[in-house]
Design a protein around this motif. Structure first.
Motif, mmCIF file in Angstrom:
data_model
loop_
_atom_site.group_PDB
_atom_site.id
_atom_site.type_symbol
_atom_site.label_atom_id
_atom_site.label_comp_id
_atom_site.label_asym_id
_atom_site.label_seq_id
_atom_site.Cartn_x
_atom_site.Cartn_y
_atom_site.Cartn_z
ATOM 1 N N THR A 1 0.825 -1.203 0.000
ATOM 2 C CA THR A 1 0.000 0.000 0.000
ATOM 3 C C THR A 1 0.861 1.255 0.000
ATOM 4 O OG1 THR A 1 -1.765 -1.169 1.179
ATOM 5 C CG2 THR A 1 -1.801 1.241 1.239
ATOM 6 N N ALA A 2 1.918 1.250 0.817
ATOM 7 C CA ALA A 2 2.810 2.412 0.883
ATOM 8 C C ALA A 2 3.523 2.632 -0.445
ATOM 9 C CB ALA A 2 3.825 2.225 2.006
ATOM 10 N N ALA A 3 4.034 1.563 -1.037
ATOM 11 C CA ALA A 3 4.720 1.681 -2.319
ATOM 12 C C ALA A 3 3.773 2.219 -3.395
ATOM 13 C CB ALA A 3 5.286 0.326 -2.737
ATOM 14 N N THR A 4 2.550 1.697 -3.398
ATOM 15 C CA THR A 4 1.565 2.132 -4.384
ATOM 16 C C THR A 4 1.236 3.610 -4.214
ATOM 17 O OG1 THR A 4 0.613 -0.093 -4.480
ATOM 18 C CG2 THR A 4 -0.746 1.711 -5.287
ATOM 19 N N LYS A 5 1.061 4.048 -2.965
ATOM 20 C CA LYS A 5 0.785 5.469 -2.708
ATOM 21 C C LYS A 5 1.944 6.351 -3.149
ATOM 22 C CE LYS A 5 -2.447 4.984 1.158
ATOM 23 N NZ LYS A 5 -2.653 5.222 2.611
ATOM 24 N N ALA A 6 3.150 5.809 -3.064
ATOM 25 C CA ALA A 6 4.330 6.569 -3.474
ATOM 26 C C ALA A 6 4.581 6.466 -4.979
ATOM 27 C CB ALA A 6 5.559 6.074 -2.713
ATOM 28 N N GLY A 7 3.758 5.692 -5.680
ATOM 29 C CA GLY A 7 3.910 5.538 -7.124
ATOM 30 C C GLY A 7 5.066 4.640 -7.522
ATOM 31 N N VAL A 8 5.390 3.661 -6.656
ATOM 32 C CA VAL A 8 6.547 2.794 -6.884
ATOM 33 C C VAL A 8 6.089 1.345 -7.077
ATOM 34 C CG1 VAL A 8 8.667 1.904 -5.840
ATOM 35 C CG2 VAL A 8 8.029 4.301 -5.527
ATOM 36 N N PRO A 9 6.574 0.650 -8.108
ATOM 37 C CA PRO A 9 6.247 -0.770 -8.279
ATOM 38 C C PRO A 9 6.697 -1.579 -7.062
ATOM 39 C CG PRO A 9 7.275 0.114 -10.254
ATOM 40 C CD PRO A 9 7.436 1.154 -9.190
ATOM 41 N N PHE A 10 6.010 -2.702 -6.820
ATOM 42 C CA PHE A 10 6.228 -3.484 -5.597
ATOM 43 C C PHE A 10 6.576 -4.930 -5.929
ATOM 44 C CE2 PHE A 10 4.481 -6.176 -2.143
ATOM 45 C CZ PHE A 10 5.219 -5.683 -1.070
ATOM 46 N N ILE A 11 7.612 -5.445 -5.274
ATOM 47 C CA ILE A 11 7.965 -6.865 -5.339
ATOM 48 C C ILE A 11 7.668 -7.465 -3.973
ATOM 49 C CG2 ILE A 11 9.841 -8.544 -5.566
ATOM 50 C CD1 ILE A 11 11.157 -6.650 -7.573
ATOM 51 N N PHE A 12 6.873 -8.526 -3.945
ATOM 52 C CA PHE A 12 6.427 -9.147 -2.700
ATOM 53 C C PHE A 12 7.371 -10.275 -2.288
ATOM 54 C CE2 PHE A 12 3.409 -12.452 -0.832
ATOM 55 C CZ PHE A 12 3.534 -11.960 0.462
ATOM 56 N N ALA A 13 7.921 -10.167 -1.070
ATOM 57 C CA ALA A 13 8.759 -11.224 -0.491
ATOM 58 C C ALA A 13 7.865 -12.137 0.331
ATOM 59 C CB ALA A 13 9.852 -10.600 0.369
ATOM 60 N N ASP A 14 7.475 -13.275 -0.236
ATOM 61 C CA ASP A 14 6.476 -14.116 0.430
ATOM 62 C C ASP A 14 7.058 -14.986 1.543
ATOM 63 O OD1 ASP A 14 7.720 -16.269 -0.840
ATOM 64 O OD2 ASP A 14 6.016 -16.766 -2.124
ATOM 65 N N TYR A 15 8.372 -14.870 1.790
ATOM 66 C CA TYR A 15 8.987 -15.602 2.901
ATOM 67 C C TYR A 15 8.873 -14.830 4.218
ATOM 68 C CZ TYR A 15 12.713 -12.368 1.569
ATOM 69 O OH TYR A 15 13.422 -11.234 1.235
ATOM 70 N N GLY A 16 8.309 -13.629 4.164
ATOM 71 C CA GLY A 16 8.204 -12.779 5.346
ATOM 72 C C GLY A 16 6.955 -13.057 6.159
ATOM 73 N N PHE A 17 6.326 -11.995 6.683
ATOM 74 C CA PHE A 17 5.280 -12.157 7.681
ATOM 75 C C PHE A 17 3.876 -11.874 7.172
ATOM 76 C CE2 PHE A 17 8.901 -10.403 10.446
ATOM 77 C CZ PHE A 17 9.469 -11.661 10.574
ATOM 78 N N GLY A 18 3.737 -11.352 5.964
ATOM 79 C CA GLY A 18 2.418 -10.947 5.497
ATOM 80 C C GLY A 18 1.982 -11.643 4.221
ATOM 81 N N GLU A 19 0.866 -11.177 3.681
ATOM 82 C CA GLU A 19 0.316 -11.725 2.440
ATOM 83 C C GLU A 19 -0.093 -10.584 1.516
ATOM 84 O OE1 GLU A 19 -2.866 -14.417 3.140
ATOM 85 O OE2 GLU A 19 -1.702 -15.749 4.436
ATOM 86 N N VAL A 20 0.232 -10.733 0.249
ATOM 87 C CA VAL A 20 -0.201 -9.795 -0.786
ATOM 88 C C VAL A 20 -0.743 -10.632 -1.932
ATOM 89 C CG1 VAL A 20 0.470 -7.985 -2.404
ATOM 90 C CG2 VAL A 20 1.506 -8.058 -0.120
#
Length: 214
Positions: free
Chosen positions: A177-196
């Motif tokens: 959400t923060a990256a999107t608000k900043a206008g920056v593409p996002f790469i999701f690290a699925d080994y971490g703590f959340g879900e996208v």
């Protein structure tokens, strides 16, 4: 893997917790130590509890975990928790994710690297000191520095370093959400703590995959 991403970016902005390392075990130790200094905390802190609030601002963390406290109590405990967190992590560190140094070494040859985290002031510096990886990064920003949302800190990094095509790497929906608000593409690290579930330009399951992707 999408090989087209290799030519799209000039810089990489990383989240810290759940993306570069997992400090939750020693954060629990720190918060339990802080709990022993007061008489108004009901529960013990656990790793799942810490994981559940990863990515929140330091203020929001204790509003979420300790809603029954008065504002004065919460501020007192937040200060104690922050103090012990920095002290204990400086001594014991966190668990660096596999392949981190190799990834940073390889990626820093091609991209400018940064960290933007919702952590308290001094936390990123502790990560640098215990890991020895500060030389790979061109800059960093955290919530504690200006008490502003992550999106605004991402924008500040972009402006301060005149980035033309950054990408953000993180592990939670809040990061996306923060990256999107900043206008920056996002790469999701699925080994971490959340879900996208959707919206990211790529998903990685390890830092080795990131080096292959970019």
């Amino acid at each position: 893997m999408n090989n087209l991403l290799k030519s799209q970016f000039d810089s990489i902005i990383f989240d810290l917790d759940g993306t570069l390392w997992d400090s939750s075990s020693n954060v629990v130790v720190a918060w339990q130590t802080a709990k022993e200094q007061v008489d108004y905390i009901k529960e013990d802190f656990t790793r799942p509890m810490v994981h559940s609030i990863t990515g929140m601002t330091y203020k929001a963390i204790f509003e979420t975990l300790l809603p029954y406290l008065t504002e004065e109590q919460r501020e007192e405990f937040k200060a104690l928790a922050g103090k012990y967190e920095l002290e204990i992590l400086y001594k014991k560190g966190g668990d660096l994710y596999p392949g981190l140094e190799q990834a940073l070494e390889q990626l820093s040859k091609k991209y400018k690297l940064f960290i933007v985290s919702n952590c308290q002031s001094g936390y990123i510096e502790v990560f640098f000191k215990v890991s020895g990886f500060e030389h790979y990064f061109a800059g960093h920003q955290c919530y504690g520095a200006k008490n502003q949302p992550k999106a605004e800190n991402i924008i500040d990094i972009i402006k301060d370093h005149e980035l033309k095509a950054p990408v953000y790497v993180g592990d939670t929906l809040g990061d996306y959400t923060a990256a999107t608000k900043a206008g920056v593409p996002f790469i999701f690290a699925d080994y971490g703590f959340g879900e996208v579930e959707e919206g990211q330009v790529a998903t990685i399951s390890s830092l080795v995959e990131l080096t292959a992707l970019l």
